[in-house]
Design an enzyme around this catalytic site. Structure first.
Site, mmCIF file in Angstrom:
data_model
loop_
_atom_site.group_PDB
_atom_site.id
_atom_site.type_symbol
_atom_site.label_atom_id
_atom_site.label_comp_id
_atom_site.label_asym_id
_atom_site.label_seq_id
_atom_site.Cartn_x
_atom_site.Cartn_y
_atom_site.Cartn_z
ATOM 1 N N LYS A 46 5.803 -3.870 6.018
ATOM 2 C CA LYS A 46 5.149 -2.908 5.135
ATOM 3 C C LYS A 46 4.351 -3.597 4.019
ATOM 4 O O LYS A 46 3.326 -3.082 3.570
ATOM 5 C CB LYS A 46 6.178 -1.939 4.552
ATOM 6 C CG LYS A 46 6.741 -0.962 5.599
ATOM 7 C CD LYS A 46 5.641 -0.241 6.367
ATOM 8 C CE LYS A 46 6.146 0.990 7.096
ATOM 9 N NZ LYS A 46 5.067 1.665 7.852
ATOM 10 N N TYR A 94 11.353 -4.859 8.096
ATOM 11 C CA TYR A 94 10.565 -3.677 7.718
ATOM 12 C C TYR A 94 9.806 -3.922 6.408
ATOM 13 O O TYR A 94 8.626 -3.583 6.286
ATOM 14 C CB TYR A 94 11.519 -2.487 7.581
ATOM 15 C CG TYR A 94 10.864 -1.146 7.404
ATOM 16 C CD1 TYR A 94 10.296 -0.472 8.491
ATOM 17 C CD2 TYR A 94 10.845 -0.515 6.162
ATOM 18 C CE1 TYR A 94 9.720 0.786 8.335
ATOM 19 C CE2 TYR A 94 10.277 0.740 6.001
ATOM 20 C CZ TYR A 94 9.711 1.382 7.092
ATOM 21 O OH TYR A 94 9.143 2.624 6.930
ATOM 22 N N GLY A 133 1.817 7.399 16.091
ATOM 23 C CA GLY A 133 3.173 7.858 15.800
ATOM 24 C C GLY A 133 3.167 9.300 15.337
ATOM 25 O O GLY A 133 3.885 9.684 14.407
#
Length: 251
Positions: free
Chosen positions: A156, A152, A11
């Site tokens: 995480k 998310y 990324g």
């Protein structure tokens, strides 16, 4: 240049990943810029090369097993065996639980967790062979829970569990694994979040700063500096840790 160590940052075409890639290049690493489209990583490569570094842009979907294998093979061939891996690739598909689709859940899990797993599995053998390696996984303050981010936050938090397990399994081979949990970092992703909330980015930032003890939002360079520490020779006794880079204990 054969003794130059090679790092892979996923990324890395923009935002935190680009900042990390540029910092690792300044630290003396050859850097592979992984992103969905090879063309997206080219400007970062050009900037690194202009400054005298070595870099390679590679287009890959980190959730694609075969694609990851081919991408890592290409790095070995063109830059050298990777001994530093920064699992930074990530996406958001925010929504409250009752509105979150299965596709939203799966997409986030695939990029963050499956991606980190596939990338780490594909590169760890080079670290083990070298008797030296550094794995840095990007978590988030959202791992502590964040409204509208069930997917998310879970991903995480999962990155932290993966990190601690890698530290246990790979430590005896000279490989460390650590995680960084950023708070509010000014990137295209946070700009998009503000837009989605119907706010100007300046108002969105001001709202964030109100909760940050150091009185400012973070920059990609703040995360890059922490990655730089973890990737150093002298950080070899630090492993399995999660550092919240958020301007305070939690932001």
């Amino acid at each position: 240049m054969s003794d130059q160590r090679t790092a892979i940052v996923t990324g890395a075409a923009r935002g935190i990943g680009a900042g990390v890639a540029k910092r690792l290049s300044r630290d003396g690493f050859a850097v592979a810029i992984f992103d969905l489209e090879e063309a997206a990583g080219k400007p970062v490569v050009e900037e690194i090369e202009k400054a005298g570094g070595r870099a390679l842009a590679v287009g890959v979907d980190v959730g694609d097993e075969q694609g990851v294998t081919q991408a890592v093979d290409r790095v070995v061939e063109e830059l050298g065996a990777p001994t530093v891996l920064v699992n930074n690739a990530g996406i958001t598909r925010d929504n409250l639980l009752f509105k979150m689709t299965t596709q939203d859940w799966d997409a986030v899990m695939t990029v963050h967790l499956r991606g980190a797993f596939l990338m780490t599995r594909a590169t760890q053998k080079y670290m083990v062979d070298a008797g030296w390696g550094r794995i840095v996984n990007l978590s988030s303050t959202s791992a502590l829970g964040n409204r509208g981010q069930a997917n998310y936050a879970a991903a995480k938090a999962g990155m932290q569990g993966l990190t601690k397990t890698l530290a246990l399994e790979l430590g005896k081979f000279g490989v460390t694994a650590n995680a960084i949990a950023p708070g509010f970092i000014e990137t295209e992703m946070t700009v998009a979040t503000a837009e989605r909330m119907g706010m100007s980015f300046e108002d969105f930032k001001a709202m964030g700063v109100a909760d940050i003890p150091v009185g400012r939002v973070g920059q990609p360079e703040d995360i890059a500096a922490t990655v730089s520490f973890f990737a150093r020779e002298e950080s070899g006794f630090v492993s399995g840790q999660v550092v919240y880079v958020a301007g305070g204990p939690r932001a």
